[in-house]
Design a protein around this motif. Structure first.
Motif, mmCIF file in Angstrom:
data_model
loop_
_atom_site.group_PDB
_atom_site.id
_atom_site.type_symbol
_atom_site.label_atom_id
_atom_site.label_comp_id
_atom_site.label_asym_id
_atom_site.label_seq_id
_atom_site.Cartn_x
_atom_site.Cartn_y
_atom_site.Cartn_z
ATOM 1 N N MET A 89 -0.418 -3.649 -7.709
ATOM 2 C CA MET A 89 -0.830 -2.255 -7.858
ATOM 3 C C MET A 89 -0.704 -1.540 -6.512
ATOM 4 O O MET A 89 -1.088 -2.096 -5.483
ATOM 5 C CB MET A 89 -2.299 -2.164 -8.294
ATOM 6 C CG MET A 89 -2.663 -2.984 -9.521
ATOM 7 S SD MET A 89 -1.810 -2.440 -11.007
ATOM 8 C CE MET A 89 -0.795 -3.882 -11.347
ATOM 9 N N VAL A 90 -0.185 -0.330 -6.530
ATOM 10 C CA VAL A 90 -0.101 0.476 -5.307
ATOM 11 C C VAL A 90 -1.164 1.565 -5.398
ATOM 12 O O VAL A 90 -1.024 2.517 -6.168
ATOM 13 C CB VAL A 90 1.296 1.115 -5.143
ATOM 14 C CG1 VAL A 90 1.383 1.849 -3.812
ATOM 15 C CG2 VAL A 90 2.408 0.067 -5.263
ATOM 16 N N GLY A 91 -2.255 1.384 -4.631
ATOM 17 C CA GLY A 91 -3.341 2.365 -4.658
ATOM 18 C C GLY A 91 -4.004 2.439 -6.027
ATOM 19 O O GLY A 91 -4.217 1.420 -6.682
ATOM 20 N N ASP A 92 -4.270 3.668 -6.439
ATOM 21 C CA ASP A 92 -4.965 3.925 -7.704
ATOM 22 C C ASP A 92 -3.970 3.957 -8.853
ATOM 23 O O ASP A 92 -3.144 4.856 -8.922
ATOM 24 C CB ASP A 92 -5.663 5.295 -7.622
ATOM 25 C CG ASP A 92 -7.167 5.138 -7.538
ATOM 26 O OD1 ASP A 92 -7.658 4.048 -7.909
ATOM 27 O OD2 ASP A 92 -7.827 6.100 -7.108
ATOM 28 N N LYS A 113 0.859 -1.186 0.000
ATOM 29 C CA LYS A 113 0.000 0.000 0.000
ATOM 30 C C LYS A 113 0.894 1.234 0.000
ATOM 31 O O LYS A 113 2.087 1.135 0.355
ATOM 32 C CB LYS A 113 -0.922 0.000 1.223
ATOM 33 C CG LYS A 113 -0.203 -0.048 2.551
ATOM 34 C CD LYS A 113 -1.212 0.029 3.681
ATOM 35 C CE LYS A 113 -0.583 0.188 5.052
ATOM 36 N NZ LYS A 113 0.280 -0.894 5.478
ATOM 37 N N PRO A 114 0.371 2.391 -0.371
ATOM 38 C CA PRO A 114 1.203 3.593 -0.347
ATOM 39 C C PRO A 114 1.775 3.806 1.054
ATOM 40 O O PRO A 114 1.072 3.625 2.052
ATOM 41 C CB PRO A 114 0.212 4.715 -0.707
ATOM 42 C CG PRO A 114 -0.873 4.039 -1.476
ATOM 43 C CD PRO A 114 -0.995 2.667 -0.869
ATOM 44 N N GLY A 115 3.055 4.153 1.147
ATOM 45 C CA GLY A 115 3.667 4.476 2.433
ATOM 46 C C GLY A 115 4.593 3.412 2.983
ATOM 47 O O GLY A 115 5.483 3.713 3.776
ATOM 48 N N ILE A 116 4.405 2.160 2.584
ATOM 49 C CA ILE A 116 5.288 1.115 3.114
ATOM 50 C C ILE A 116 6.581 1.105 2.273
ATOM 51 O O ILE A 116 6.550 1.394 1.068
ATOM 52 C CB ILE A 116 4.601 -0.281 3.114
ATOM 53 C CG1 ILE A 116 5.397 -1.273 3.971
ATOM 54 C CG2 ILE A 116 4.395 -0.817 1.698
ATOM 55 C CD1 ILE A 116 4.615 -2.521 4.367
ATOM 56 N N SER A 117 7.710 0.829 2.931
ATOM 57 C CA SER A 117 8.977 0.809 2.186
ATOM 58 C C SER A 117 9.273 -0.608 1.704
ATOM 59 O O SER A 117 8.797 -1.601 2.282
ATOM 60 C CB SER A 117 10.126 1.309 3.056
ATOM 61 O OG SER A 117 10.492 0.322 4.004
ATOM 62 N N THR A 118 10.097 -0.697 0.673
ATOM 63 C CA THR A 118 10.440 -2.024 0.144
ATOM 64 C C THR A 118 11.331 -2.777 1.128
ATOM 65 O O THR A 118 11.327 -4.006 1.149
ATOM 66 C CB THR A 118 11.104 -1.910 -1.241
ATOM 67 O OG1 THR A 118 12.161 -0.953 -1.186
ATOM 68 C CG2 THR A 118 10.098 -1.495 -2.288
ATOM 69 N N LYS A 167 14.823 2.121 1.715
ATOM 70 C CA LYS A 167 13.895 2.870 2.579
ATOM 71 C C LYS A 167 12.838 3.613 1.774
ATOM 72 O O LYS A 167 11.926 4.207 2.344
ATOM 73 C CB LYS A 167 14.690 3.860 3.435
ATOM 74 C CG LYS A 167 15.499 3.174 4.522
ATOM 75 C CD LYS A 167 16.295 4.189 5.328
ATOM 76 C CE LYS A 167 17.074 3.486 6.429
ATOM 77 N NZ LYS A 167 18.077 4.376 7.035
ATOM 78 N N ARG A 168 12.988 3.596 0.463
ATOM 79 C CA ARG A 168 12.039 4.288 -0.405
ATOM 80 C C ARG A 168 10.632 3.745 -0.175
ATOM 81 O O ARG A 168 10.416 2.536 -0.163
ATOM 82 C CB ARG A 168 12.447 4.051 -1.859
ATOM 83 C CG ARG A 168 11.583 4.784 -2.861
ATOM 84 C CD ARG A 168 11.869 4.179 -4.226
ATOM 85 N NE ARG A 168 11.159 4.817 -5.302
ATOM 86 C CZ ARG A 168 9.851 4.791 -5.497
ATOM 87 N NH1 ARG A 168 9.057 4.233 -4.605
ATOM 88 N NH2 ARG A 168 9.326 5.344 -6.568
ATOM 89 N N ARG A 169 9.674 4.655 -0.018
ATOM 90 C CA ARG A 169 8.303 4.243 0.273
ATOM 91 C C ARG A 169 7.466 4.199 -1.006
ATOM 92 O O ARG A 169 7.661 5.009 -1.898
ATOM 93 C CB ARG A 169 7.676 5.189 1.296
ATOM 94 C CG ARG A 169 8.404 5.116 2.622
ATOM 95 C CD ARG A 169 7.771 5.861 3.766
ATOM 96 N NE ARG A 169 8.603 5.646 4.948
ATOM 97 C CZ ARG A 169 8.583 4.534 5.684
ATOM 98 N NH1 ARG A 169 7.729 3.561 5.388
ATOM 99 N NH2 ARG A 169 9.385 4.404 6.720
ATOM 100 N N LEU A 170 6.560 3.247 -1.046
ATOM 101 C CA LEU A 170 5.694 3.122 -2.218
ATOM 102 C C LEU A 170 4.743 4.315 -2.276
ATOM 103 O O LEU A 170 4.255 4.784 -1.249
ATOM 104 C CB LEU A 170 4.887 1.825 -2.148
ATOM 105 C CG LEU A 170 5.693 0.523 -2.168
ATOM 106 C CD1 LEU A 170 4.743 -0.680 -2.144
ATOM 107 C CD2 LEU A 170 6.599 0.460 -3.391
#
Ligand code: MG
Length: 262
Positions: free
Chosen positions: A116-119, A32-37, A87-90
């Motif tokens: 898919m990440v979000g929309d 989901k948006p906000g989580i890092s890899t 640390k880059r976030r989706l």
């Protein structure tokens, strides 16, 4: 040499493939948006180890001067494959390819999904869907007596028929006692060529499909592969085994099998 596996050996491959599928399904629930890899990779490693497996990608050698440092490959948008977690976030609207390898008792499984990440835009969703459809189109030809490039040709036909391109310089592969075995399985080519497909062959079929050019380049880290034009790419992979009636897909979750009517 291309190995042909017997029933008991296939059971070994099946076990590691089952965990591969479950690990991917689990990671899919976290995206989901906000989580890092990096967070996703930690979850992936724990999941695999807690369930009795070993992350097969961790520590493998490639062309880079250091081994692959993570349990999974996390490849966002223009990254084709082999993205290293960070640390880059989706962000909303991105697509992310997650590639996972699992080893149990010396047997290997390998699979990838593009999530898919979000929309996500129509174009990117269509791209990811095409990578998946190209896989199924390809394995429809994975029958005893056929030839390896029958699979390759069908993958290419599906992807290019929808206006996308297929990556040429990265290919699928045999799998079983090792993560990467003979033969190489390209995602393009004329049909009727290459080795004869035989019962007991285990193959990782993995279309990598681009919106723009099929050309790729390697980033400075020596691992990350990106599209040469910076446009998005999608990856879909399963480990299959060829049986007398055709291919059995070993790395799909029960939910996915139901959804695909298999
Ligand atoms: Mg693979």
């Amino acid at each position: 040499m291309i190995k042909v596996y017997g029933r008991r050996e296939i059971e070994g491959i099946r076990a590691s493939c089952k965990l591969t599928a479950e690990a991917l399904q689990y990671i899919g629930t976290l995206i989901k948006p906000g989580i890092s890899t990096l967070e996703l990779d930690r979850e992936l490693e724990s999941f695999i180890r807690d369930n009795g497996g070993r992350p097969a990608f961790k520590g493998i050698a490639g062309d880079a001067p250091y081994p692959f440092p993570a349990s999974g490959c996390f490849s966002i948008d223009e990254v084709v494959v082999h993205g290293i977690p960070s640390k880059r976030r989706l962000a909303d609207g991105e697509i992310i390819g997650v590639d996972v390898g699992v080893e149990i008792d010396g047997w290997y499984g390998d699979a990838a999904r593009t999530f898919m990440v979000g929309d996500v835009s129509f174009e990117k969703r269509r791209l990811a869907q095409t990578a998946k459809d190209a896989f199924f189109k390809g394995i429809a030809r994975a029958k005893p007596g056929g030839r390896l490039s029958d699979i390759s040709h069908n993958v290419q036909k599906m992807a290019e028929g929808r206006g996308f391109s297929v990556v040429r310089s990265l290919v699928g592969h045999g799998i079983g006692r090792q993560l990467h075995e003979d033969p190489q399985v390209p995602n393009f080519g004329e049909p009727g060529l290459g080795s004869k497909l035989r019962i007991g062959m285990a193959l990782a079929i993995e279309p990598m499909i681009n919106i723009g050019t099929h050309e790729i380049r390697v980033m400075e880290d020596g691992w990350t592969i990106v599209t040469a034009d910076g446009k998005p790419s999608a990856h879909y992979e399963n480990t299959i085994v060829i049986l007398d009636k055709g291919p059995e897909i070993l790395t799909m979750s029960e939910d996915e099998l139901c959804e695909a009517g298999l």
